[in-house]
Design a protein around this motif. Structure first.
Motif, PDB file in Angstrom:
ATOM      1  N   GLU A  30      -7.761 102.149  69.646  1.00 19.95           N
ATOM      2  CA  GLU A  30      -7.673 101.900  71.097  1.00 19.95           C
ATOM      3  C   GLU A  30      -7.141 100.482  71.325  1.00 19.95           C
ATOM      4  O   GLU A  30      -7.660  99.531  70.756  1.00 19.95           O
ATOM      5  N   SER A  40      -9.650 106.492  82.853  1.00 19.40           N
ATOM      6  CA  SER A  40     -11.037 106.968  82.893  1.00 19.40           C
ATOM      7  C   SER A  40     -12.010 105.933  83.463  1.00 19.40           C
ATOM      8  O   SER A  40     -13.219 106.102  83.390  1.00 19.40           O
ATOM      9  N   ASN A  43     -12.526 106.743  88.205  1.00 14.73           N
ATOM     10  CA  ASN A  43     -11.945 107.926  88.862  1.00 14.73           C
ATOM     11  C   ASN A  43     -12.928 108.511  89.881  1.00 14.73           C
ATOM     12  O   ASN A  43     -13.998 107.956  90.109  1.00 14.73           O
ATOM     13  N   GLY A  44     -12.549 109.647  90.461  1.00  7.27           N
ATOM     14  CA  GLY A  44     -13.358 110.213  91.537  1.00  7.27           C
ATOM     15  C   GLY A  44     -14.734 110.696  91.099  1.00  7.27           C
ATOM     16  O   GLY A  44     -15.578 111.015  91.935  1.00  7.27           O
ATOM     17  N   GLN A  46     -15.706 113.415  89.832  1.00  5.84           N
ATOM     18  CA  GLN A  46     -16.013 114.830  90.081  1.00  5.84           C
ATOM     19  C   GLN A  46     -15.914 115.640  88.794  1.00  5.84           C
ATOM     20  O   GLN A  46     -14.893 115.571  88.095  1.00  5.84           O
ATOM     21  N   VAL A 225      -1.293 100.947  69.036  1.00  7.64           N
ATOM     22  CA  VAL A 225      -0.413 101.675  68.108  1.00  7.64           C
ATOM     23  C   VAL A 225       1.005 101.443  68.579  1.00  7.64           C
ATOM     24  O   VAL A 225       1.356 101.758  69.714  1.00  7.64           O
ATOM     25  N   GLY A 383      -4.286 115.322  83.845  1.00  6.18           N
ATOM     26  CA  GLY A 383      -3.942 114.984  85.232  1.00  6.18           C
ATOM     27  C   GLY A 383      -5.131 114.571  86.072  1.00  6.18           C
ATOM     28  O   GLY A 383      -5.861 113.640  85.743  1.00  6.18           O
ATOM     29  N   THR A 388     -13.197 116.451  84.055  1.00  2.00           N
ATOM     30  CA  THR A 388     -13.650 117.845  84.124  1.00  2.00           C
ATOM     31  C   THR A 388     -13.282 118.632  82.857  1.00  2.00           C
ATOM     32  O   THR A 388     -14.071 119.443  82.370  1.00  2.00           O
TER      33      THR A 388
HETATM   34  C1  LIG Z   1      -7.821 107.876  91.425  1.00  2.00           C
HETATM   35  C2  LIG Z   1      -8.172 108.895  90.375  1.00  2.00           C
HETATM   36  C3  LIG Z   1      -9.203 109.789  90.639  1.00  2.00           C
HETATM   37  C4  LIG Z   1      -9.529 110.767  89.686  1.00  2.00           C
HETATM   38  N1  LIG Z   1     -10.597 111.578  89.925  1.00  2.00           N
HETATM   39  C5  LIG Z   1     -10.976 112.482  88.991  1.00  2.00           C
HETATM   40  C6  LIG Z   1     -12.100 113.300  89.196  1.00  2.00           C
HETATM   41  O1  LIG Z   1     -12.776 113.170  90.210  1.00  2.00           O
HETATM   42  N2  LIG Z   1     -12.415 114.218  88.252  1.00  2.00           N
HETATM   43  C7  LIG Z   1     -11.679 114.371  87.120  1.00  2.00           C
HETATM   44  O2  LIG Z   1     -11.984 115.255  86.312  1.00  2.00           O
HETATM   45  N3  LIG Z   1     -10.617 113.581  86.874  1.00  2.00           N
HETATM   46  C8  LIG Z   1     -10.248 112.639  87.782  1.00  2.00           C
HETATM   47  N4  LIG Z   1      -9.171 111.850  87.564  1.00  2.00           N
HETATM   48  C9  LIG Z   1      -8.372 112.065  86.361  1.00  2.00           C
HETATM   49  C10 LIG Z   1      -8.986 111.439  85.140  1.00  2.00           C
HETATM   50  O3  LIG Z   1      -9.440 110.148  85.428  1.00  2.00           O
HETATM   51  C11 LIG Z   1      -7.929 111.404  84.029  1.00  2.00           C
HETATM   52  O4  LIG Z   1      -7.380 112.690  83.859  1.00  2.00           O
HETATM   53  C12 LIG Z   1      -8.562 110.983  82.711  1.00  2.00           C
HETATM   54  O5  LIG Z   1      -9.184 109.736  82.844  1.00  2.00           O
HETATM   55  C13 LIG Z   1      -7.507 110.929  81.616  1.00  2.00           C
HETATM   56  O6  LIG Z   1      -8.169 110.563  80.447  1.00  2.00           O
HETATM   57  P1  LIG Z   1      -7.355 110.187  79.141  1.00  2.00           P
HETATM   58  O7  LIG Z   1      -8.366 109.869  78.119  1.00  2.00           O
HETATM   59  O8  LIG Z   1      -6.337 111.219  78.887  1.00  2.00           O
HETATM   60  O9  LIG Z   1      -6.520 108.890  79.587  1.00  2.00           O
HETATM   61  P2  LIG Z   1      -6.991 107.372  79.628  1.00  2.00           P
HETATM   62  O10 LIG Z   1      -8.345 107.245  80.183  1.00  2.00           O
HETATM   63  O11 LIG Z   1      -5.895 106.611  80.254  1.00  2.00           O
HETATM   64  O12 LIG Z   1      -7.110 107.027  78.096  1.00  2.00           O
HETATM   65  C14 LIG Z   1      -6.003 106.857  77.268  1.00  2.00           C
HETATM   66  C15 LIG Z   1      -6.344 105.741  76.312  1.00  2.00           C
HETATM   67  O13 LIG Z   1      -5.306 105.607  75.364  1.00  2.00           O
HETATM   68  C16 LIG Z   1      -5.120 104.243  75.125  1.00  2.00           C
HETATM   69  N5  LIG Z   1      -3.766 104.025  74.608  1.00  2.00           N
HETATM   70  C17 LIG Z   1      -2.600 104.373  75.197  1.00  2.00           C
HETATM   71  N6  LIG Z   1      -1.560 104.006  74.430  1.00  2.00           N
HETATM   72  C18 LIG Z   1      -2.083 103.435  73.339  1.00  2.00           C
HETATM   73  C19 LIG Z   1      -1.500 102.860  72.170  1.00  2.00           C
HETATM   74  N7  LIG Z   1      -0.177 102.801  72.011  1.00  2.00           N
HETATM   75  N8  LIG Z   1      -2.325 102.353  71.240  1.00  2.00           N
HETATM   76  C20 LIG Z   1      -3.688 102.403  71.387  1.00  2.00           C
HETATM   77  N9  LIG Z   1      -4.282 102.914  72.475  1.00  2.00           N
HETATM   78  C21 LIG Z   1      -3.487 103.448  73.433  1.00  2.00           C
HETATM   79  C22 LIG Z   1      -5.314 103.600  76.488  1.00  2.00           C
HETATM   80  O14 LIG Z   1      -5.599 102.221  76.385  1.00  2.00           O
HETATM   81  C23 LIG Z   1      -6.467 104.414  77.048  1.00  2.00           C
HETATM   82  O15 LIG Z   1      -7.715 103.835  76.762  1.00  2.00           O
HETATM   83  C24 LIG Z   1      -8.814 110.849  88.476  1.00  2.00           C
HETATM   84  C25 LIG Z   1      -7.801 109.927  88.204  1.00  2.00           C
HETATM   85  C26 LIG Z   1      -7.482 108.962  89.142  1.00  2.00           C
HETATM   86  C27 LIG Z   1      -6.409 107.966  88.833  1.00  2.00           C
END
Ligand SMILES: Cc1cc2nc3c(=O)[nH]c(=O)nc-3n(C[C@H](O)[C@H](O)[C@H](O)COP(=O)(O)OP(=O)(O)OC[C@H]3O[C@@H](n4cnc5c(N)ncnc54)[C@H](O)[C@@H]3O)c2cc1C
Length: 429
Positions: A30, A40, A43-44, A46, A225, A383, A388
């Motif tokens: 990370e 993450s 976010n909302g 939910q 990375v 997304g 969820t």
């Molecule tokens: C305003 C808003 C409201 C939302 N509300 C909801 C909700 O109510 N309910 C729900 O289910 N979802 C909700 N979501 C969506 C949800 O937050 C995201 O879908 C989810 O957080 C995505 O998780 P992730 O782990 O894929 O991405 P991230 O949380 O972005 O994690 C990706 C990780 O990869 C790391 N990374 C990236 N590139 C590299 C690299 N090259 N080297 C090392 N590390 C790297 C980043 O630093 C990060 O920590 C919401 C999103 C937003 C923006």
């Protein structure tokens, strides 16, 4: 097996959990100093297991001109000289058919119900504290047309296991008295009693502790990375400033940043950041703040009680990889929230935040092996539903790695369904 997970957001951590459960030696890389610093973070909140219909729907195309012209639109598109943005936009428009939307809803319901079961099991087994409240969810509508469409969707989802009820205006206010201020503009709402809300960041921080302490998962914080290296039809290493990290398999859970890592491997992912905003407001008057999670469908704003905080989230801006706070968008969110629940919170401390949802045009995540690189498992594109869907997405990836049948059919989720192919001749970046 030695498995490296790239990314410690909610999606990567839930994958690490499923993989560690299977007995793999798991390491998480990370770039930030701790978990959940990106999408993450705030976010909302939910856990909307029955509210999964894709953003691309049959009524969406006719609404787009209005959304693009209005300054106070919940959706914003700022055209850029970025082919990825245009490709994504066109694919999104193509997905706006009733048929595609129904199919995706059906698939996402299967995935989200699995996520709900896995999340409940995790909560029972690991005793993770993250302000989980089974308060139910009420989606309120301000036009007859939108409410009628929502009731049709409710009837469709009932055939696939969702338990929901339609309420008229009085029913909505009886369920959530804090709605009284905006009651006049409400037509009705869809209530889903089984939905939950929680603090996603707290979940991630506590889950990473559990992974480290109980499952011996290793974390390399502050480790960006820079490149992925492939050789002989397999992914061989993740290159970091501390050197190459090799493994038998890799799970890519880097959220909106993933396409930059896969492009040099010849893999173009249909993933684009959909920027959203949130406020974390301190509750000032308990009775004036909603207890049920409320979604204002017309304004596309969600409200959830997370401990003493009222989390307000909304907006979907297609503006590129830019997570900065735009004061005009923030003002709009504050105005919407203040109009809906004026006495609920202290308005002098907003706790503003913006994050990038890793979105696919169809709203279905991309799960499973990358074409041409079978030991690189994609876990991306959740997304607006990452919190969820994270538990089920992680389980899908773990099953595939172990050679077990996936827990849900892969149609619509695998790389092939998303049109991802590997361009030949790209073995090393
Ligand atoms: C305003 C808003 C409201 C939302 N509300 C909801 C909700 O109510 N309910 C729900 O289910 N979802 C909700 N979501 C969506 C949800 O937050 C995201 O879908 C989810 O957080 C995505 O998780 P992730 O782990 O894929 O991405 P991230 O949380 O972005 O994690 C990706 C990780 O990869 C790391 N990374 C990236 N590139 C590299 C690299 N090259 N080297 C090392 N590390 C790297 C980043 O630093 C990060 O920590 C919401 C999103 C937003 C923006």
């Amino acid at each position: 097996m030695d498995v490296v997970v790239l990314g410690a957001g909610v999606v990567g951590l839930c994958a690490a959990y499923a993989l560690a459960h299977d007995g793999h030696r798991v390491q998480v890389l990370e770039r930030n100093p701790e978990a959940a610093r990106e999408a993450s973070y705030a976010n909302g909140g939910q856990l909307s297991y029955s509210y999964v219909a894709p953003l691309a729907g049959p009524g969406v195309v006719s609404n787009i001109p209005g959304w693009l012209l209005r300054a106070d639109s919940p959706l914003r598109f700022r055209p850029r000289l970025d082919p990825a943005q245009w490709r994504w936009g066109l694919a999104f428009l193509r997905a706006c058919t009733a048929e595609q939307s129904e199919e995706t809803t059906r698939r996402l319901l299967r995935l989200s119900f699995l996520s709900r079961d896995l999340m409940r099991r995790l909560v029972a087994e690991e005793e993770i504290a993250f302000d989980l409240v089974p308060a139910g969810k009420l989606v309120v509508h301000s036009s007859e047309e939108a409410f009628a469409a929502a009731r049709r969707l409710m009837a469709f989802q009932a055939q696939h296991g969702s338990v929901q009820e339609a309420l008229d205006r009085a029913g909505c206010v009886a369920l959530e008295p804090a709605l009284r201020t905006i009651a006049q503009r409400l037509i009705g709402g869809i209530h889903t009693p089984g939905e939950e809300a929680a603090d996603c960041r707290r979940f991630c921080l506590n889950l990473s502790d559990v992974l480290r302490e109980r499952y011996r998962v290793r974390f390399a914080w502050g480790t960006p990375v820079r490149q992925l290296v492939a050789q002989g039809g397999r992914l061989r290493a993740a290159m970091t400033p501390a050197g190459a990290v090799e493994a038998d398999a890799f799970v890519l859970a880097a959220g909106a940043a993933a396409p930059a890592l896969t492009r040099p491997l010849g893999l173009r992912l249909p993933l684009y950041p959909l920027k959203g905003y949130s406020l974390s407001l301190l509750v000032a008057d308990d009775a004036a703040a909603p207890r049920v999670s409320v979604t204002d469908a017309a304004r596309k704003v969600v409200y959830a009680r997370i401990g003493r905080v009222l989390r307000v989230a909304g907006m979907a801006d297609l503006v590129g990889h830019d997570a900065r706070l735009d004061p005009a968008r923030l003002d709009l969110l504050v105005r919407e929230a203040r109009e809906a629940f004026p006495a609920a919170a202290r308005w002098d401390r907003l706790g503003p935040w913006a994050g990038l949802r890793p979105a696919t045009p169809t709203s279905a995540p991309i799960l499973g092996p990358a074409p041409g690189l079978p030991n690189l498992l994609l876990n991306l594109g959740q997304g607006a539903l990452g919190f969820t869907l994270a538990m089920a997405s992680g389980q899908v990836v773990a099953n595939l790695l172990a050679g077990r049948a996936p827990p849900v059919p892969m149609d619509g989720f695998d790389a092939e369904s998303h049109g991802v192919r590997r361009r030949r001749g790209m073995t090393r970046c």
